[in-house]
Design a protein around this motif. Structure first.
Motif, PDB file in Angstrom:
ATOM      1  N   UNK A  18       0.862  -1.190   0.000  1.00  0.00           N
ATOM      2  CA  UNK A  18       0.000   0.000   0.000  1.00  0.00           C
ATOM      3  C   UNK A  18       0.895   1.236   0.000  1.00  0.00           C
ATOM      4  N   UNK A  19       0.880   2.029  -1.083  1.00  0.00           N
ATOM      5  CA  UNK A  19       1.823   3.159  -1.168  1.00  0.00           C
ATOM      6  C   UNK A  19       1.587   4.241  -0.114  1.00  0.00           C
ATOM      7  N   UNK A  20       0.377   4.307   0.454  1.00  0.00           N
ATOM      8  CA  UNK A  20       0.071   5.366   1.420  1.00  0.00           C
ATOM      9  C   UNK A  20       0.161   4.902   2.873  1.00  0.00           C
ATOM     10  N   UNK A  65      15.326   4.802  -3.651  1.00  0.00           N
ATOM     11  CA  UNK A  65      14.476   3.745  -4.190  1.00  0.00           C
ATOM     12  C   UNK A  65      13.099   3.760  -3.511  1.00  0.00           C
ATOM     13  N   UNK A  66      13.077   4.022  -2.213  1.00  0.00           N
ATOM     14  CA  UNK A  66      11.799   4.103  -1.499  1.00  0.00           C
ATOM     15  C   UNK A  66      10.921   5.200  -2.113  1.00  0.00           C
ATOM     16  N   UNK A  67      11.506   6.376  -2.324  1.00  0.00           N
ATOM     17  CA  UNK A  67      10.725   7.497  -2.861  1.00  0.00           C
ATOM     18  C   UNK A  67      10.347   7.260  -4.322  1.00  0.00           C
ATOM     19  N   UNK A  68      11.274   6.694  -5.103  1.00  0.00           N
ATOM     20  CA  UNK A  68      10.987   6.394  -6.509  1.00  0.00           C
ATOM     21  C   UNK A  68       9.806   5.436  -6.632  1.00  0.00           C
ATOM     22  N   UNK A  69       9.827   4.400  -5.795  1.00  0.00           N
ATOM     23  CA  UNK A  69       8.751   3.394  -5.887  1.00  0.00           C
ATOM     24  C   UNK A  69       7.416   3.980  -5.421  1.00  0.00           C
ATOM     25  N   UNK A  70       7.459   4.843  -4.388  1.00  0.00           N
ATOM     26  CA  UNK A  70       6.224   5.526  -3.963  1.00  0.00           C
ATOM     27  C   UNK A  70       5.670   6.371  -5.110  1.00  0.00           C
ATOM     28  N   UNK A  71       6.547   7.056  -5.822  1.00  0.00           N
ATOM     29  CA  UNK A  71       6.128   7.849  -6.986  1.00  0.00           C
ATOM     30  C   UNK A  71       5.469   6.939  -8.025  1.00  0.00           C
ATOM     31  N   UNK A 117       2.046   5.842  -7.035  1.00  0.00           N
ATOM     32  CA  UNK A 117       1.025   6.885  -6.916  1.00  0.00           C
ATOM     33  C   UNK A 117       0.726   7.323  -5.498  1.00  0.00           C
ATOM     34  N   UNK A 118       1.731   7.281  -4.641  1.00  0.00           N
ATOM     35  CA  UNK A 118       1.507   7.755  -3.269  1.00  0.00           C
ATOM     36  C   UNK A 118       0.992   9.189  -3.264  1.00  0.00           C
ATOM     37  N   UNK A 119       0.094   9.493  -2.318  1.00  0.00           N
ATOM     38  CA  UNK A 119      -0.447  10.842  -2.178  1.00  0.00           C
ATOM     39  C   UNK A 119      -0.196  11.424  -0.791  1.00  0.00           C
ATOM     40  N   UNK A 120      -0.061  10.572   0.217  1.00  0.00           N
ATOM     41  CA  UNK A 120       0.071  11.072   1.606  1.00  0.00           C
ATOM     42  C   UNK A 120       1.452  11.650   1.867  1.00  0.00           C
ATOM     43  N   UNK A 121       1.464  12.666   2.722  1.00  0.00           N
ATOM     44  CA  UNK A 121       2.737  13.226   3.175  1.00  0.00           C
ATOM     45  C   UNK A 121       3.553  12.138   3.892  1.00  0.00           C
ATOM     46  N   UNK A 122       4.865  12.186   3.725  1.00  0.00           N
ATOM     47  CA  UNK A 122       5.759  11.239   4.405  1.00  0.00           C
ATOM     48  C   UNK A 122       6.703  12.014   5.307  1.00  0.00           C
ATOM     49  N   UNK A 123       6.791  11.597   6.560  1.00  0.00           N
ATOM     50  CA  UNK A 123       7.710  12.242   7.499  1.00  0.00           C
ATOM     51  C   UNK A 123       9.073  11.558   7.434  1.00  0.00           C
TER      52      UNK A 123
END
Ligand SMILES: [Zn+2]
Ligand SMILES: [Zn+2]
Length: 250
Positions: free
Chosen positions: A49-51, A71-77, A80-86
């Motif tokens: 689940x990307x979010x 790689x974590x951020x690339x795969x979230x992109x 289609x992740x939409x939620x803010x990530x801390x």
């Protein structure tokens, strides 16, 4: 809280992925503890689940603890992740991650499609994030490293990152429910790294209830298996987790 071990190894161990833990709180918040070279693939194998992920903790700026971020951020992109990530770590966290991302995937930071929020952790103060209280203490390592204590109100988990514990770590971890601690060698043979013996002394001194050893040197794990097994047998509160193991706190 539940701790899923995505990796338990040190930087150069070909048999074990870099130490990384996916924490889930009783309220369902999730935090990734360190994200080294191998961690992002293990994370996505455990979570599709990307979010879902709320926050990433980076203990220090060595590759086996944060080079998995691009790689974590690339795969979230890609997902289609939409939620803010801390993203939580030491003073330079935003600069380091922006620089790393720009080297790995130039221009991608601007088109992620979700926001990043950087939080600076300091031993001087606590943070509140993802329903947890975050407190830190410096360890003795070749790069500045912070050990992290997470408290959800009913249980407390400590994650060492790299380095030997000193008095400030001892004060932080007192009576905690689970300490996930690096132990590079059996005794204190390597300056700037923990050991199984050092972890046992820390646990005895502070009343840690359960102690999970990670980040063992690959060669030590290979060549001293029977000795490590004997130590585990003598200390019932000590565990040596493997990839995929889940430890559940009350
Ligand atoms: Zn390391
Ligand atoms: Zn390190």
């Amino acid at each position: 809280m539940k701790a899923l071990f995505l990796g338990v190894g040190e930087a150069c161990d070909p048999r074990h992925g870099n130490t990384s833990v996916l924490l889930t709180t009783a309220d369902g918040a999730t935090v990734l503890l360190d994200c080294g070279f191998t961690a992002a693939h293990r994370f996505f194998a455990a979570c599709d689940d990307p979010d879902r992920l709320d926050a990433v903790w980076i203990s220090h700026f060595h590759g086996d603890h944060f080079f998995g971020i691009p790689l974590l951020l690339l795969r979230f992109l890609d997902m289609g992740r939409r939620r803010e990530l801390a993203l939580v770590g030491q003073e330079a966290i935003e600069q380091k991650i922006r620089h790393l991302m720009e080297m790995a995937y130039p221009g991608f930071m601007a088109k992620l499609g979700f926001a990043l929020r950087f939080h600076v952790a300091s031993p001087a103060g606590a943070l509140s994030l993802a329903g947890l209280r975050w407190r830190t203490a410096p360890t003795r390592h070749s790069q500045p490293n912070l050990g992290l204590l997470l408290d959800d109100g009913s249980s407390r988990l400590y994650f060492s990152g790299d380095g030997r514990p000193g008095d400030r770590v001892a004060a932080l971890v007192r009576d905690c429910d689970l300490a996930i601690h690096e132990a590079f060698r059996i005794k204190d043979e390597v300056p700037g790294h923990g050991s199984i013996g050092g972890c046992l002394r820390l646990a005895k001194r502070t009343g840690i209830r359960r102690l999970a050893l990670v980040h063992l040197e690959g060669r030590t794990r290979q060549e001293h298996g029977p000795e490590i097994t004997a130590i585990l047998a003598r200390h019932p509160t000590l565990v040596l987790p493997q990839e995929g193991d889940l430890l559940v706190l009350a």
